[in-house]
Design a protein around this motif. Structure first.
Motif, PDB file in Angstrom:
ATOM      1  N   UNK A  93       0.829  -1.205   0.000  1.00  0.00           N
ATOM      2  CA  UNK A  93       0.000   0.000   0.000  1.00  0.00           C
ATOM      3  C   UNK A  93       0.862   1.253   0.000  1.00  0.00           C
ATOM      4  N   UNK A  94       1.913   1.279   0.815  1.00  0.00           N
ATOM      5  CA  UNK A  94       2.797   2.443   0.879  1.00  0.00           C
ATOM      6  C   UNK A  94       3.563   2.600  -0.428  1.00  0.00           C
ATOM      7  N   UNK A  95       4.011   1.493  -0.971  1.00  0.00           N
ATOM      8  CA  UNK A  95       4.723   1.512  -2.246  1.00  0.00           C
ATOM      9  C   UNK A  95       3.828   2.101  -3.340  1.00  0.00           C
ATOM     10  N   UNK A  96       2.570   1.720  -3.328  1.00  0.00           N
ATOM     11  CA  UNK A  96       1.602   2.240  -4.298  1.00  0.00           C
ATOM     12  C   UNK A  96       1.424   3.745  -4.135  1.00  0.00           C
ATOM     13  N   UNK A  97       1.298   4.188  -2.905  1.00  0.00           N
ATOM     14  CA  UNK A  97       1.140   5.620  -2.646  1.00  0.00           C
ATOM     15  C   UNK A  97       2.379   6.401  -3.068  1.00  0.00           C
ATOM     16  N   UNK A  98       3.558   5.854  -2.787  1.00  0.00           N
ATOM     17  CA  UNK A  98       4.804   6.502  -3.198  1.00  0.00           C
ATOM     18  C   UNK A  98       4.860   6.614  -4.717  1.00  0.00           C
ATOM     19  N   UNK A  99       4.394   5.564  -5.420  1.00  0.00           N
ATOM     20  CA  UNK A  99       4.374   5.599  -6.873  1.00  0.00           C
ATOM     21  C   UNK A  99       3.498   6.719  -7.404  1.00  0.00           C
ATOM     22  N   UNK A 100       2.313   6.872  -6.839  1.00  0.00           N
ATOM     23  CA  UNK A 100       1.427   7.951  -7.260  1.00  0.00           C
ATOM     24  C   UNK A 100       2.031   9.319  -6.995  1.00  0.00           C
ATOM     25  N   UNK A 101       2.671   9.462  -5.835  1.00  0.00           N
ATOM     26  CA  UNK A 101       3.305  10.733  -5.489  1.00  0.00           C
ATOM     27  C   UNK A 101       4.468  11.035  -6.432  1.00  0.00           C
ATOM     28  N   UNK A 102       5.269  10.015  -6.739  1.00  0.00           N
ATOM     29  CA  UNK A 102       6.405  10.211  -7.645  1.00  0.00           C
ATOM     30  C   UNK A 102       5.941  10.654  -9.026  1.00  0.00           C
ATOM     31  N   UNK A 103       4.879  10.028  -9.529  1.00  0.00           N
ATOM     32  CA  UNK A 103       4.374  10.396 -10.849  1.00  0.00           C
ATOM     33  C   UNK A 103       3.909  11.841 -10.850  1.00  0.00           C
ATOM     34  N   UNK A 104       3.174  12.218  -9.821  1.00  0.00           N
ATOM     35  CA  UNK A 104       2.679  13.599  -9.737  1.00  0.00           C
ATOM     36  C   UNK A 104       3.837  14.561  -9.550  1.00  0.00           C
ATOM     37  N   UNK A 105       4.851  14.150  -8.799  1.00  0.00           N
ATOM     38  CA  UNK A 105       6.020  15.003  -8.577  1.00  0.00           C
ATOM     39  C   UNK A 105       6.752  15.250  -9.898  1.00  0.00           C
ATOM     40  N   UNK A 106       7.002  14.184 -10.651  1.00  0.00           N
ATOM     41  CA  UNK A 106       7.647  14.339 -11.954  1.00  0.00           C
ATOM     42  C   UNK A 106       6.845  15.289 -12.834  1.00  0.00           C
ATOM     43  N   UNK A 107       5.549  15.054 -12.891  1.00  0.00           N
ATOM     44  CA  UNK A 107       4.699  15.871 -13.759  1.00  0.00           C
ATOM     45  C   UNK A 107       4.714  17.334 -13.329  1.00  0.00           C
ATOM     46  N   UNK A 108       4.560  17.581 -12.039  1.00  0.00           N
ATOM     47  CA  UNK A 108       4.499  18.960 -11.553  1.00  0.00           C
ATOM     48  C   UNK A 108       5.820  19.687 -11.797  1.00  0.00           C
ATOM     49  N   UNK A 109       6.941  19.021 -11.531  1.00  0.00           N
ATOM     50  CA  UNK A 109       8.246  19.657 -11.727  1.00  0.00           C
ATOM     51  C   UNK A 109       8.469  19.992 -13.198  1.00  0.00           C
ATOM     52  N   UNK A 110       8.191  19.032 -14.083  1.00  0.00           N
ATOM     53  CA  UNK A 110       8.428  19.238 -15.511  1.00  0.00           C
ATOM     54  C   UNK A 110       7.524  20.326 -16.063  1.00  0.00           C
ATOM     55  N   UNK A 111       6.228  20.229 -15.795  1.00  0.00           N
ATOM     56  CA  UNK A 111       5.296  21.200 -16.360  1.00  0.00           C
ATOM     57  C   UNK A 111       5.397  22.563 -15.683  1.00  0.00           C
ATOM     58  N   UNK A 112       5.686  22.580 -14.388  1.00  0.00           N
ATOM     59  CA  UNK A 112       5.834  23.868 -13.709  1.00  0.00           C
ATOM     60  C   UNK A 112       7.058  24.613 -14.244  1.00  0.00           C
ATOM     61  N   UNK A 113       8.142  23.883 -14.485  1.00  0.00           N
ATOM     62  CA  UNK A 113       9.338  24.492 -15.065  1.00  0.00           C
ATOM     63  C   UNK A 113       9.036  25.041 -16.454  1.00  0.00           C
ATOM     64  N   UNK A 114       8.322  24.250 -17.254  1.00  0.00           N
ATOM     65  CA  UNK A 114       7.972  24.703 -18.601  1.00  0.00           C
ATOM     66  C   UNK A 114       7.012  25.888 -18.548  1.00  0.00           C
ATOM     67  N   UNK A 115       6.093  25.859 -17.595  1.00  0.00           N
ATOM     68  CA  UNK A 115       5.150  26.963 -17.442  1.00  0.00           C
ATOM     69  C   UNK A 115       5.884  28.264 -17.131  1.00  0.00           C
ATOM     70  N   UNK A 116       6.868  28.185 -16.228  1.00  0.00           N
ATOM     71  CA  UNK A 116       7.649  29.374 -15.884  1.00  0.00           C
ATOM     72  C   UNK A 116       8.437  29.871 -17.097  1.00  0.00           C
ATOM     73  N   UNK A 117       9.009  28.930 -17.866  1.00  0.00           N
ATOM     74  CA  UNK A 117       9.786  29.313 -19.057  1.00  0.00           C
ATOM     75  C   UNK A 117       8.893  29.983 -20.097  1.00  0.00           C
ATOM     76  N   UNK A 118       7.739  29.382 -20.372  1.00  0.00           N
ATOM     77  CA  UNK A 118       6.820  29.947 -21.377  1.00  0.00           C
ATOM     78  C   UNK A 118       6.320  31.317 -20.932  1.00  0.00           C
ATOM     79  N   UNK A 119       6.022  31.455 -19.631  1.00  0.00           N
ATOM     80  CA  UNK A 119       5.559  32.751 -19.134  1.00  0.00           C
ATOM     81  C   UNK A 119       6.636  33.815 -19.312  1.00  0.00           C
TER      82      UNK A 119
END
Length: 296
Positions: free
Chosen positions: A253-279
């Protein structure tokens, strides 16, 4: 080594896939060298673009054929790392590394081919809905376990995900200047849309009250799924390790939760960085246009 030490070199590193990756890298440098001099009208590919393409291929290899793929069959958290590298990291790196003359030729050919009727799928909103929809659909527990146990479907689904992720990234990275449909505020809206669309799937995984995927909790199903990476009689895996919990540094269960958090973390970091660059780019462009109007 997270359990990798229990497997042979060929099982961890997939020498055939590694050889193919190295051949693709060699072919790339031939393409931008002698072939580029002949057909690319002397266009040079900057060192930065070359590094991006090589990095994209290496990330794709690690996620789909190397150690991360094997770990992704043993722990859900690494499965999500594999997903992030395959569809959020590798595609834009590869697209940015491709020489401009190849993109121009490909776009010109597509405009004349029957595929031109599918151009609507490259619209930023359509591409975002298709990719994120397929990604979320894949992580419905019953669908995920079925795909993991049927290797032909597994490979086909992953190829489709890669193609749709490239479609989604097309308007973001805009490999051909002025070819992308999303510019300025529109592109920022598209980035934000992608950040939102993946949230429900990650939320389902993170806040689930129990393990969702039999692939990572049922020893029999896990052993069958491991057959994708470890050919042979799956009963040997059960005799040696008993099940996926042998390798789990966290409870399922914890491993599953960590996986979901990691995916969201990757997505947020990548898109947030791109959002700042585009802005920043949009802000500079607006100020430049205002200054030109004042001078006029």
């Amino acid at each position: 080594m997270l359990g990798l030490e229990y497997f042979k070199f060929a099982q961890v590193w997939s020498p055939v896939a590694l050889a193919v990756t190295l051949l693709l890298i060699a072919g790339y440098f031939i393409l931008i060298g002698p072939i580029g001099d002949k057909y690319g009208q002397g266009e040079t590919v900057p060192t930065g673009r070359r590094c991006l393409f090589v990095a994209g291929l290496l990330f794709l290899y690690l996620a789909q054929a190397g150690p991360i793929e094997l770990l992704g069959h043993m722990m859900f958290s690494f499965h999500m790392v594999s997903m992030a590298l395959s569809y959020l990291v590798a595609p834009p790196l590869l697209m940015l590394g491709v020489p401009l003359w190849i993109w121009r030729g490909l776009v010109s050919w597509l405009k004349r081919s029957p595929l031109r009727h599918l151009k609507f799928m490259l619209h930023p909103v359509v591409a975002a809905v298709i990719f994120n929809g397929l990604f979320s659909f894949y992580h419905i527990p019953a669908i995920h376990d079925y795909v993991m146990l049927h290797f032909g479907v597994h490979r086909l689904y992953y190829i489709v995900l890669f193609i749709t992720s490239a479609m989604m990234w097309w308007s973001l990275v805009d490999p051909l200047p002025k070819q992308g449909e999303a510019q300025g505020l529109k592109k920022m809206g598209f980035i934000f849309l992608n950040m939102v669309l993946l949230t429900p799937a990650c939320g389902l995984i993170i806040f689930a009250g129990e393990p969702l995927y039999a692939t990572y909790s049922d020893p029999m199903i896990w052993a069958k799924a491991m057959g994708y990476c470890i050919p042979g009689d799956s009963s040997n895996l059960l005799e040696r390790f008993g099940g996926p919990e042998f390798f789990g540094y966290l409870e399922p269960k914890i491993d599953q939760q960590v996986g979901g958090i990691l995916m969201k973390f990757f997505q947020e970091i990548i898109f947030a960085t791109m959002l700042a660059y585009v802005f920043l780019q949009w802000y500079r462009q607006e100020n430049r246009e205002d200054a030109e109007e004042e001078l006029a």
